[in-house]
Write an enzyme that holds these catalytic residues in place. Sequence first.
Site, PDB file in Angstrom:
ATOM      1  N   MET A  31       0.834  -1.209  -0.047  1.00  0.00           N
ATOM      2  CA  MET A  31       0.029   0.147   0.049  1.00  0.00           C
ATOM      3  C   MET A  31       0.877   1.333  -0.023  1.00  0.00           C
ATOM      4  SD  MET A  31      -2.631  -1.765   0.363  1.00  0.00           S
ATOM      5  CE  MET A  31      -3.492  -3.163   0.968  1.00  0.00           C
ATOM      6  N   ASP A  67      -1.958  -4.496   8.197  1.00  0.00           N
ATOM      7  CA  ASP A  67      -1.489  -4.630   6.762  1.00  0.00           C
ATOM      8  C   ASP A  67       0.058  -3.929   7.227  1.00  0.00           C
ATOM      9  OD1 ASP A  67      -0.635  -3.766   4.232  1.00  0.00           O
ATOM     10  OD2 ASP A  67      -1.630  -1.930   4.135  1.00  0.00           O
ATOM     11  N   PHE A  68       0.754  -5.106   7.892  1.00  0.00           N
ATOM     12  CA  PHE A  68       2.146  -4.867   8.162  1.00  0.00           C
ATOM     13  C   PHE A  68       3.058  -5.071   6.964  1.00  0.00           C
ATOM     14  CE2 PHE A  68       1.926  -5.452  13.105  1.00  0.00           C
ATOM     15  CZ  PHE A  68       1.051  -4.294  13.387  1.00  0.00           C
ATOM     16  N   GLU A  69       3.900  -4.116   6.739  1.00  0.00           N
ATOM     17  CA  GLU A  69       4.769  -4.323   5.564  1.00  0.00           C
ATOM     18  C   GLU A  69       6.457  -4.081   6.044  1.00  0.00           C
ATOM     19  OE1 GLU A  69       3.360  -2.316   2.040  1.00  0.00           O
ATOM     20  OE2 GLU A  69       1.291  -2.873   2.781  1.00  0.00           O
ATOM     21  N   GLY A  70       7.064  -3.989   4.859  1.00  0.00           N
ATOM     22  CA  GLY A  70       8.541  -3.490   5.227  1.00  0.00           C
ATOM     23  C   GLY A  70       9.217  -4.515   6.515  1.00  0.00           C
TER      24      GLY A  70
END
Length: 381
Positions: A1, A165-168
């Site tokens: 996102m 929505d955990f990213e990175g």
Amino acid sequence: MRRPSRLARLPRLLATAAALLLAASLTSAPAAADTAPGSGSTRLPDRVLAGYLHTSFANGSGWVDLADVPDQWDIIHLAFAEPTSPTSGQLEFSLCPAQECPGVPSEQEFTAQIDAAQARGKKVVLSVGGQNGQVALETAAARDAFVSSASEIIDRYGLDGIDIDFEGHSLYLDADDTDFRSPTTPVVTHLIEALRALGARYGDDFVLTMAPETFFVQVGHQFYGQGPWGGADPRAGAYLPVIHALRDQITLLHVQHYNSGPVLGLDGRYHQMGTADFHQAMADMVLTGFPVAGDPEHFFPPLDPAQVAIGLPASPYAGNGHTSVAQVQAAWDCLTTGAACSGYTPASAHPGLRGLMAWSINWDRFGGDEFATEHGRHLDG
């Protein structure tokens, strides 16, 4: 996102209240089941469209009022809540400043719009993280702050649940954490505990959705963390223990089938995003299950199809991996009927596949609501 980040601070809840909440929930949390869908999913239609609504930032797609969200969207993710720092766990959420988002309502008007959307049968949930919102719950204090601040925002706006929505670098696996069924890495175990706490606080109607990238889920078929050789990325497959531990609570898992490199499917072939066979292969992995890191002794069990949706960019502007309407619908038909498949054929049909997710409602509106209109009609049909 993808979006820029700008949030204003919200008041903290009392730390003692958070600790009491967490302690109560952890002692009463149910054991994870292998296949039961989250109970909140029974209150949604058999087919759903889930979409992200930009509420805290501007990125060129334009502000969209909740009142103007097309009726085809069943789950509306408010994007995004972010932490005060990557490791604080303390979430903040506020509306986009008026100078950046012309037409943004007051908080009172926004809350009224949420109420009206819920009255129309929509689930409105708080999405946490996104590309810039790194959330690493490294300590018990960060876990407690996450629970208390998420609860404060949910209560403040009367929301139906939370989207992770955990990213990175939010999730990763320590070198000695090698079994998704018994995780030991603090950022993983604390997230599991925090989400169980929220589920216990709000009960069976609480909506829990997740939007991991393929690297954190399907790539776990090939690599899990650093592996015995210590050379792989510690983030590979790092969502798997979270999904597995919470499979009794998850309403909808919609892996992002975009912003992805080639991924090895169950057919032993690599699949490229933006095509029907990519969606068929990636969805089939979570619907069929797979050996983690190629080890049959570590088999990730399938999710119930009612818990699974395909995550897509709503338009070419929304992200890499946009797929044409015809290709998306071909993938949907292949997965749900087992017929007319091209490039990848699932071992069995999954007629209960729940729906589609889009990043984002705003970009879809910018493009004339093609995603909502065409895919809403196809899923209904």
